[in-house]
Write an enzyme that holds these catalytic residues in place. Structure first.
Site, PDB file in Angstrom:
ATOM      1  N   ASP A  72      27.050  -6.453  76.269  1.00  0.00           N
ATOM      2  CA  ASP A  72      26.567  -6.770  74.930  1.00  0.00           C
ATOM      3  C   ASP A  72      25.455  -7.809  75.052  1.00  0.00           C
ATOM      4  O   ASP A  72      25.109  -8.237  76.164  1.00  0.00           O
ATOM      5  CB  ASP A  72      27.719  -7.236  74.035  1.00  0.00           C
ATOM      6  CG  ASP A  72      28.394  -8.490  74.563  1.00  0.00           C
ATOM      7  OD1 ASP A  72      27.873  -9.099  75.521  1.00  0.00           O
ATOM      8  OD2 ASP A  72      29.443  -8.866  74.028  1.00  0.00           O
ATOM      9  N   SER A  73      24.907  -8.233  73.939  1.00  0.00           N
ATOM     10  CA  SER A  73      23.736  -9.124  73.975  1.00  0.00           C
ATOM     11  C   SER A  73      24.130 -10.584  74.086  1.00  0.00           C
ATOM     12  O   SER A  73      23.292 -11.429  74.376  1.00  0.00           O
ATOM     13  CB  SER A  73      22.930  -8.942  72.698  1.00  0.00           C
ATOM     14  OG  SER A  73      23.660  -9.484  71.594  1.00  0.00           O
ATOM     15  N   GLY A  74      25.386 -10.884  73.832  1.00  0.00           N
ATOM     16  CA  GLY A  74      25.822 -12.276  73.777  1.00  0.00           C
ATOM     17  C   GLY A  74      25.883 -12.805  72.352  1.00  0.00           C
ATOM     18  O   GLY A  74      26.540 -13.810  72.085  1.00  0.00           O
ATOM     19  N   GLY A  75      25.229 -12.105  71.452  1.00  0.00           N
ATOM     20  CA  GLY A  75      25.158 -12.590  70.081  1.00  0.00           C
ATOM     21  C   GLY A  75      26.516 -12.742  69.417  1.00  0.00           C
ATOM     22  O   GLY A  75      26.830 -13.791  68.865  1.00  0.00           O
ATOM     23  N   PHE A  76      27.330 -11.718  69.520  1.00  0.00           N
ATOM     24  CA  PHE A  76      28.609 -11.742  68.810  1.00  0.00           C
ATOM     25  C   PHE A  76      29.467 -12.943  69.233  1.00  0.00           C
ATOM     26  O   PHE A  76      30.097 -13.591  68.397  1.00  0.00           O
ATOM     27  CB  PHE A  76      29.376 -10.433  69.048  1.00  0.00           C
ATOM     28  CG  PHE A  76      30.612 -10.308  68.206  1.00  0.00           C
ATOM     29  CD1 PHE A  76      30.532  -9.895  66.885  1.00  0.00           C
ATOM     30  CD2 PHE A  76      31.860 -10.630  68.726  1.00  0.00           C
ATOM     31  CE1 PHE A  76      31.670  -9.803  66.096  1.00  0.00           C
ATOM     32  CE2 PHE A  76      33.009 -10.540  67.944  1.00  0.00           C
ATOM     33  CZ  PHE A  76      32.909 -10.120  66.626  1.00  0.00           C
ATOM     34  N   ASP A 132      21.427  -9.195  67.980  1.00  0.00           N
ATOM     35  CA  ASP A 132      21.456  -8.862  66.554  1.00  0.00           C
ATOM     36  C   ASP A 132      22.203  -9.956  65.817  1.00  0.00           C
ATOM     37  O   ASP A 132      22.730 -10.880  66.443  1.00  0.00           O
ATOM     38  CB  ASP A 132      22.139  -7.496  66.325  1.00  0.00           C
ATOM     39  CG  ASP A 132      23.601  -7.507  66.747  1.00  0.00           C
ATOM     40  OD1 ASP A 132      23.998  -8.415  67.529  1.00  0.00           O
ATOM     41  OD2 ASP A 132      24.357  -6.608  66.336  1.00  0.00           O
ATOM     42  N   GLN A 177      23.008  -2.733  61.590  1.00  0.00           N
ATOM     43  CA  GLN A 177      23.805  -3.659  60.792  1.00  0.00           C
ATOM     44  C   GLN A 177      23.702  -3.215  59.335  1.00  0.00           C
ATOM     45  O   GLN A 177      23.315  -2.080  59.066  1.00  0.00           O
ATOM     46  CB  GLN A 177      23.324  -5.097  61.001  1.00  0.00           C
ATOM     47  CG  GLN A 177      23.637  -5.649  62.403  1.00  0.00           C
ATOM     48  CD  GLN A 177      25.122  -5.919  62.621  1.00  0.00           C
ATOM     49  OE1 GLN A 177      25.929  -5.902  61.678  1.00  0.00           O
ATOM     50  NE2 GLN A 177      25.503  -6.117  63.881  1.00  0.00           N
ATOM     51  N   GLY A 229      28.846  -4.865  63.142  1.00  0.00           N
ATOM     52  CA  GLY A 229      29.204  -5.464  61.863  1.00  0.00           C
ATOM     53  C   GLY A 229      30.333  -4.774  61.135  1.00  0.00           C
ATOM     54  O   GLY A 229      30.522  -4.971  59.940  1.00  0.00           O
ATOM     55  N   ASP A 237      34.672   0.011  72.222  1.00  0.00           N
ATOM     56  CA  ASP A 237      35.220  -1.058  73.069  1.00  0.00           C
ATOM     57  C   ASP A 237      36.077  -1.926  72.186  1.00  0.00           C
ATOM     58  O   ASP A 237      35.817  -2.042  70.975  1.00  0.00           O
ATOM     59  CB  ASP A 237      34.102  -1.923  73.672  1.00  0.00           C
ATOM     60  CG  ASP A 237      33.610  -2.965  72.674  1.00  0.00           C
ATOM     61  OD1 ASP A 237      32.835  -2.591  71.778  1.00  0.00           O
ATOM     62  OD2 ASP A 237      34.020  -4.124  72.768  1.00  0.00           O
ATOM     63  N   CYS A 273      55.626   8.025  78.355  1.00  0.00           N
ATOM     64  CA  CYS A 273      54.479   7.480  79.095  1.00  0.00           C
ATOM     65  C   CYS A 273      54.718   7.578  80.595  1.00  0.00           C
ATOM     66  O   CYS A 273      55.832   7.341  81.076  1.00  0.00           O
ATOM     67  CB  CYS A 273      54.274   6.026  78.679  1.00  0.00           C
ATOM     68  SG  CYS A 273      52.954   5.190  79.577  1.00  0.00           S
ATOM     69  N   CYS A 315      52.820   5.819  82.866  1.00  0.00           N
ATOM     70  CA  CYS A 315      52.092   4.724  83.520  1.00  0.00           C
ATOM     71  C   CYS A 315      53.000   4.039  84.536  1.00  0.00           C
ATOM     72  O   CYS A 315      54.219   4.225  84.547  1.00  0.00           O
ATOM     73  CB  CYS A 315      51.583   3.702  82.495  1.00  0.00           C
ATOM     74  SG  CYS A 315      52.795   2.490  81.962  1.00  0.00           S
ATOM     75  N   CYS A 372      55.911   2.058  82.926  1.00  0.00           N
ATOM     76  CA  CYS A 372      56.998   2.874  82.367  1.00  0.00           C
ATOM     77  C   CYS A 372      57.757   3.654  83.442  1.00  0.00           C
ATOM     78  O   CYS A 372      58.915   3.990  83.256  1.00  0.00           O
ATOM     79  CB  CYS A 372      56.449   3.811  81.293  1.00  0.00           C
ATOM     80  SG  CYS A 372      55.994   2.916  79.790  1.00  0.00           S
ATOM     81  N   HIS A 416      50.024  -0.991  80.878  1.00  0.00           N
ATOM     82  CA  HIS A 416      50.599  -0.001  79.969  1.00  0.00           C
ATOM     83  C   HIS A 416      49.700   0.230  78.753  1.00  0.00           C
ATOM     84  O   HIS A 416      49.419   1.380  78.389  1.00  0.00           O
ATOM     85  CB  HIS A 416      51.990  -0.430  79.494  1.00  0.00           C
ATOM     86  CG  HIS A 416      52.488   0.429  78.371  1.00  0.00           C
ATOM     87  ND1 HIS A 416      53.074   1.650  78.581  1.00  0.00           N
ATOM     88  CD2 HIS A 416      52.404   0.271  77.027  1.00  0.00           C
ATOM     89  CE1 HIS A 416      53.347   2.203  77.414  1.00  0.00           C
ATOM     90  NE2 HIS A 416      52.966   1.390  76.458  1.00  0.00           N
TER      91      HIS A 416
END
Lengths: 375, 375
Positions: A91-95, A145, A187, A214, A264, A302, A304, A307, A333
């Site tokens: 990501d850009s780091g903005g968030f 952004d 946005q 957003g 994500d 499951c 995994c 489990c 899990h």
């Protein structure tokens, strides 16, 4: 980066595709776990590979502050640093600046902030965000952004979108060559007209993919789904669509049905560490006393590692005792649950059975969006 | 349990042997990692297996308090609970009562204490210690003893040993049948006459193996080694000898040369979690700024998962960022170091080259007992 659209589900518009980056193929719809500071918390890169992760997200804000993008670049880039041979989106780091850093100040030029680690002063511009991400060696990078809070006035959203679009243009210019892939971020909050304006302006600049930012910032689910449904048809069919920071298993299903290709979210990993575990029968809080003597696996459906080998009673014990192994097993899990869900979604699109899958999934795992009552 | 003595090194008296328990063979000299509360901290049982662990130690004190031995018994025993198919040795709980629990009071009958978890009052007798360990389903169990602090007066050591021997007799009686194996614990501090008395009295009662307790509690290394050297010849040749709670890599080499077959220690796992890492060139504190941009693996001579995939720079980053993965990778490396050392020791005994191995090992890894200077 290339994006191949393999199938569009006639009933819903859901898309089955395949991204190719210098680090391999990514089958879409895809879920990217968060490798915030250069590690998906509690897991090794080889576990990610075994679980079927094809692309991980890493946070520019965290890596810029610690250990620093220049160091990672000197050491051969982020893939080598974290020993991850799959694809990476940064990501850009903005968030994170908006959500973690104190004393942030946004101007036309960029955003100044203090590090949440040591209070040091920093300034992030659209150009620096691109530079940092290129230093890291990510396969897909994002422009700086502004993620407007919810609720915001239309006036604020309008001005904020204006800034985001100017920054998008500067990011495109700063990017120069075609490597790595650069996505544009729409946005505009939940305002349909602003989302339309964002879609038009970003396509005019031209990006390798389009992200919806957003959302999942406090608005009602129905409003988020409606905004997604309204926005995806405004985007070019042949480019991947990425819904940032989303979401619950239900959100993934609903958003795929509205034309989203990539996701994500920290949810599977963070919830793993707090003992909130996703199962085909709903969500379980492993702290609950009801699990203390329960010999069953978390989820009998499951397969995994967790489990296959451990009881709920053992997982509860590990959690109550603060054992690191508990955090590992829980995380593994939850991530397996998410990746299996994405696999099932892709299969359902191929089979033309997505609508039926959605109905069945929501019936069986109807409590996925809320915790069980803790006994 | 059976113990087969495969070879005695003529030059040193070091022993190469093989324990067999209902859960498989344990090649000796053996190092047992500590699975304190039902998990070797940060690792899965399958990682232990891959690393070559054949027996783990679990702490009765911890498991008795949480989740409780009765629960573990109901769930099929400790092996099943923690999904560990190798052998398990449990201690009596005494040592942790003395080191962790507040308000402990020792009487002829046993020891009363408060839980360090919730302050609840408990009473541990020799009989209860046996009962708890049998409930857990351990392969080798230990009798309740008193571990005298260092330094103690001869008078205190004498009275303490008297109590330990009485408790040993009661433990033998409480044990009833031959399953699981029950070891006797020699106390007596660094007083040779008392160690002799302990050896004689315990053999009169008769145990499946003999442990040296009350060492590595603050006495100088040379005194510990001398006490071990003095005591092991007093023990029957055909029974395993276990030096409890020891120790550094150097301690393991030195004690094997003095006739010890079994060890346990939190050192590799605990040091892993604090970033103190064992290498063939000495000990490294991974926090050190000198490692910040170091591309090399921790130990170029090591073939563990951590050293095969990650740089010192990455490990330092994970540690500084508080990433769980760092604790995992460090723990795995340190445990691999210990188990490789034991493998090398066993091979050297077989080859008749233990003395040469010891010289080389201490030359190369001469700083193993102290941290490097942190840059």
């Amino acid at each position: 980066m290339t994006f191949e659209l393999l199938k569009i589900d006639a009933a819903t518009g859901a898309r089955r595709g395949r991204l190719r980056t210098p680090h391999g193929a990514v089958e879409t719809p895809a879920f990217m776990p968060c490798g915030t500071g250069g590690a998906v918390k509690a897991l090794t890169p080889h576990e990610l590979e075994t679980e079927g992760v094809q692309m991980a997200l890493c946070n520019t804000y965290h890596l810029y502050l610690r250990p620093g993008h220049r160091l990672i670049e000197e050491l051969g880039g982020l893939h080598r640093f974290m020993a991850w041979s799959g694809s990476i989106l940064t990501d850009s780091g903005g968030f994170q600046v908006y959500s973690l850093a104190p004393l942030r100040q946004i101007s036309e030029e960029g955003v100044s902030f203090r590090s949440h680690l040591d209070g040091s002063l920093h300034f992030l511009s659209p150009e620096l965000a691109i530079e940092v991400q290129k230093s890291l060696g990510a396969d897909i990078i994002m422009p700086l952004d502004e993620c407007a809070p919810y609720p915001s006035t239309t006036d604020y959203l309008q001005r904020s979108l204006g800034l985001t679009l100017k920054w998008a243009e500067r990011s495109r210019v700063a990017h120069l060559n075609g490597q790595p892939a650069l996505f544009g971020i729409l946005q505009g909050g939940t305002d349909k007209a602003l989302r339309e304006q964002a879609a038009t302006a970003l396509q005019k600049i031209g990006f390798d993919g389009y992200a919806l930012g957003g959302l999942a910032v406090g608005e009602p689910k129905a409003v988020m789904y409606e905004t997604v449904a309204h926005t995806t048809p405004l985007l070019p069919v042949d480019r991947p669509r990425y819904l940032m920071g989303v979401g619950t298993p239900e959100d993934l299903v609903e958003s795929v049905m509205r034309g989203v290709d990539m996701f994500d979210c920290v949810m599977p990993t963070r919830h793993g560490r707090t003992g909130s575990l996703f199962t085909s029968q709903g969500r379980i809080n492993i702290k609950g006393a009801a699990h203390a003597s329960d010999e069953r696996p978390l989820d009998p459906a499951c397969d995994c590692y967790t489990c296959r080998h451990f009881s709920r009673a053992y997982l509860r014990h590990l959690f109550m005792a603060g054992e690191i192994l508990g955090l590992r097993l829980n995380t593994l899990h939850n991530l397996h649950f998410y990746l299996t869900l994405m696999q099932q979604i892709r299969q359902a699109i191929e089979d033309g059975s997505l609508t039926a899958f959605r109905t069945r999934f929501l019936e069986e795992a109807g409590t996925l969006n809320r915790d069980e009552t803790v006994a």
